[in-house]
Scaffold this motif. Structure first.
Motif, PDB file in Angstrom:
ATOM      1  N   LYS A   3      -5.798   2.236  12.581  1.00 36.65           N
ATOM      2  CA  LYS A   3      -5.477   1.989  11.173  1.00 36.65           C
ATOM      3  C   LYS A   3      -3.974   2.060  10.925  1.00 36.65           C
ATOM      4  CE  LYS A   3      -9.907   3.445   9.305  1.00 36.65           C
ATOM      5  NZ  LYS A   3     -10.632   4.352   8.409  1.00 36.65           N
ATOM      6  N   ILE A   6      -2.277  -1.238  11.738  1.00 36.59           N
ATOM      7  CA  ILE A   6      -2.508  -2.263  10.726  1.00 36.59           C
ATOM      8  C   ILE A   6      -1.697  -1.951   9.476  1.00 36.59           C
ATOM      9  CG2 ILE A   6      -4.249  -3.402   9.299  1.00 36.59           C
ATOM     10  CD1 ILE A   6      -4.275  -4.029  12.391  1.00 36.59           C
ATOM     11  N   ASP A   7      -1.606  -0.685   9.124  1.00 31.11           N
ATOM     12  CA  ASP A   7      -0.782  -0.294   7.983  1.00 31.11           C
ATOM     13  C   ASP A   7       0.669  -0.713   8.210  1.00 31.11           C
ATOM     14  OD1 ASP A   7      -0.504   1.032   5.397  1.00 31.11           O
ATOM     15  OD2 ASP A   7       0.594   2.581   6.494  1.00 31.11           O
ATOM     16  N   GLU A  10       0.913  -4.473   7.749  1.00 29.07           N
ATOM     17  CA  GLU A  10       0.863  -4.810   6.327  1.00 29.07           C
ATOM     18  C   GLU A  10       2.206  -4.522   5.661  1.00 29.07           C
ATOM     19  OE1 GLU A  10      -1.459  -5.944   3.685  1.00 29.07           O
ATOM     20  OE2 GLU A  10      -1.931  -7.020   5.519  1.00 29.07           O
ATOM     21  N   HIS A  64       0.770  -2.394  -3.331  1.00 28.08           N
ATOM     22  CA  HIS A  64      -0.618  -2.223  -2.917  1.00 28.08           C
ATOM     23  C   HIS A  64      -1.102  -0.821  -3.268  1.00 28.08           C
ATOM     24  CE1 HIS A  64      -0.796  -5.515   0.426  1.00 28.08           C
ATOM     25  NE2 HIS A  64      -0.396  -5.989  -0.731  1.00 28.08           N
ATOM     26  N   VAL A  67      -6.017   0.974  -0.864  1.00 29.04           N
ATOM     27  CA  VAL A  67      -6.150   0.230   0.391  1.00 29.04           C
ATOM     28  C   VAL A  67      -7.146   0.922   1.319  1.00 29.04           C
ATOM     29  CG1 VAL A  67      -4.909  -0.564   2.447  1.00 29.04           C
ATOM     30  CG2 VAL A  67      -3.820  -0.696   0.199  1.00 29.04           C
ATOM     31  N   ILE A  69      -8.811   0.250   5.293  1.00 32.07           N
ATOM     32  CA  ILE A  69      -8.694  -0.509   6.540  1.00 32.07           C
ATOM     33  C   ILE A  69      -9.886  -0.161   7.418  1.00 32.07           C
ATOM     34  CG2 ILE A  69      -7.311  -0.907   8.616  1.00 32.07           C
ATOM     35  CD1 ILE A  69      -4.846   0.010   6.960  1.00 32.07           C
ATOM     36  N   ALA A  76      -9.287  -6.283  12.323  1.00 35.86           N
ATOM     37  CA  ALA A  76      -9.137  -5.302  11.247  1.00 35.86           C
ATOM     38  C   ALA A  76      -9.278  -6.016   9.912  1.00 35.86           C
ATOM     39  CB  ALA A  76      -7.783  -4.616  11.326  1.00 35.86           C
ATOM     40  N   VAL A  78      -8.575  -5.468   5.916  1.00 37.37           N
ATOM     41  CA  VAL A  78      -7.811  -4.676   4.956  1.00 37.37           C
ATOM     42  C   VAL A  78      -8.221  -5.150   3.570  1.00 37.37           C
ATOM     43  CG1 VAL A  78      -5.511  -4.025   4.174  1.00 37.37           C
ATOM     44  CG2 VAL A  78      -5.877  -4.629   6.576  1.00 37.37           C
ATOM     45  N   ARG A  79      -8.503  -4.213   2.695  1.00 37.61           N
ATOM     46  CA  ARG A  79      -8.820  -4.601   1.327  1.00 37.61           C
ATOM     47  C   ARG A  79      -8.166  -3.602   0.387  1.00 37.61           C
ATOM     48  NH1 ARG A  79     -13.242  -1.976   3.281  1.00 37.61           N
ATOM     49  NH2 ARG A  79     -14.160  -0.400   1.921  1.00 37.61           N
ATOM     50  N   THR A 100      -8.291  -9.225   0.270  1.00 38.99           N
ATOM     51  CA  THR A 100      -8.839  -8.967   1.599  1.00 38.99           C
ATOM     52  C   THR A 100      -7.950  -9.680   2.601  1.00 38.99           C
ATOM     53  OG1 THR A 100     -11.100  -8.907   0.730  1.00 38.99           O
ATOM     54  CG2 THR A 100     -10.855  -9.232   3.102  1.00 38.99           C
ATOM     55  N   TRP A 103      -6.817  -9.200  10.121  1.00 37.20           N
ATOM     56  CA  TRP A 103      -5.893  -9.189  11.253  1.00 37.20           C
ATOM     57  C   TRP A 103      -6.712  -9.239  12.530  1.00 37.20           C
ATOM     58  CZ3 TRP A 103      -0.558  -8.971  10.688  1.00 37.20           C
ATOM     59  CH2 TRP A 103      -0.084  -8.702   9.401  1.00 37.20           C
TER      60      TRP A 103
END
Length: 122
Positions: A3, A6-7, A10, A64, A67, A69, A76, A78-79, A100, A103
């Motif tokens: 996570k 991905i963070d 983003e 954002h 969030v 993930i 991944a 993400v929303r 949404t 990735w």
């Protein structure tokens, strides 16, 4: 893929969009990216980066919240909620959207393949 990875991606995407960093967007977006705007219009990687290059799209704020993930092997999702101020085709827009993002790819080669947002009705 974690996570936190991905963070970071983003955060890099938002920073690249705010700075109109074309090379950064090119690195982060998959070649077959589909970007679906809250207006229901869509863009490819090439057309979206082209809008930043021409100045027809400028992002001034991309905040954002809420969030979440979820990781599924090398994918991944993400929303969350997005509050944004943009200039699109000469028109300033402020809106709140739910989004949404998807990735995909191995760590170090993870790219954004899909983005979809829906405007929150006030």
């Amino acid at each position: 893929m974690q996570k936190s990875d991905i963070d970071e991606l983003e955060q890099a995407r938002r920073s690249a969009m705010l700075a109109a960093d074309l090379a950064g967007l090119d690195r982060l977006f998959a070649d077959d990216l589909v970007w679906i705007h809250a207006s229901s219009k869509s863009d490819t990687k090439k057309s979206l980066i082209g809008k930043f290059a021409s100045g027809s799209l400028r992002c001034h704020r991309l905040d954002h919240s809420e969030v979440a993930i979820c990781i599924y092997d090398s994918v991944a999702i993400v929303r969350g909620k997005l509050e944004m101020d943009v200039l699109a085709d000469g028109t300033s827009r402020t809106s709140v959207n739910l989004f949404t993002g998807v990735w995909a790819g191995a760590l170090g080669a993870t790219k954004l393949v899909l983005w979809q947002s829906t405007r929150v009705q006030s």
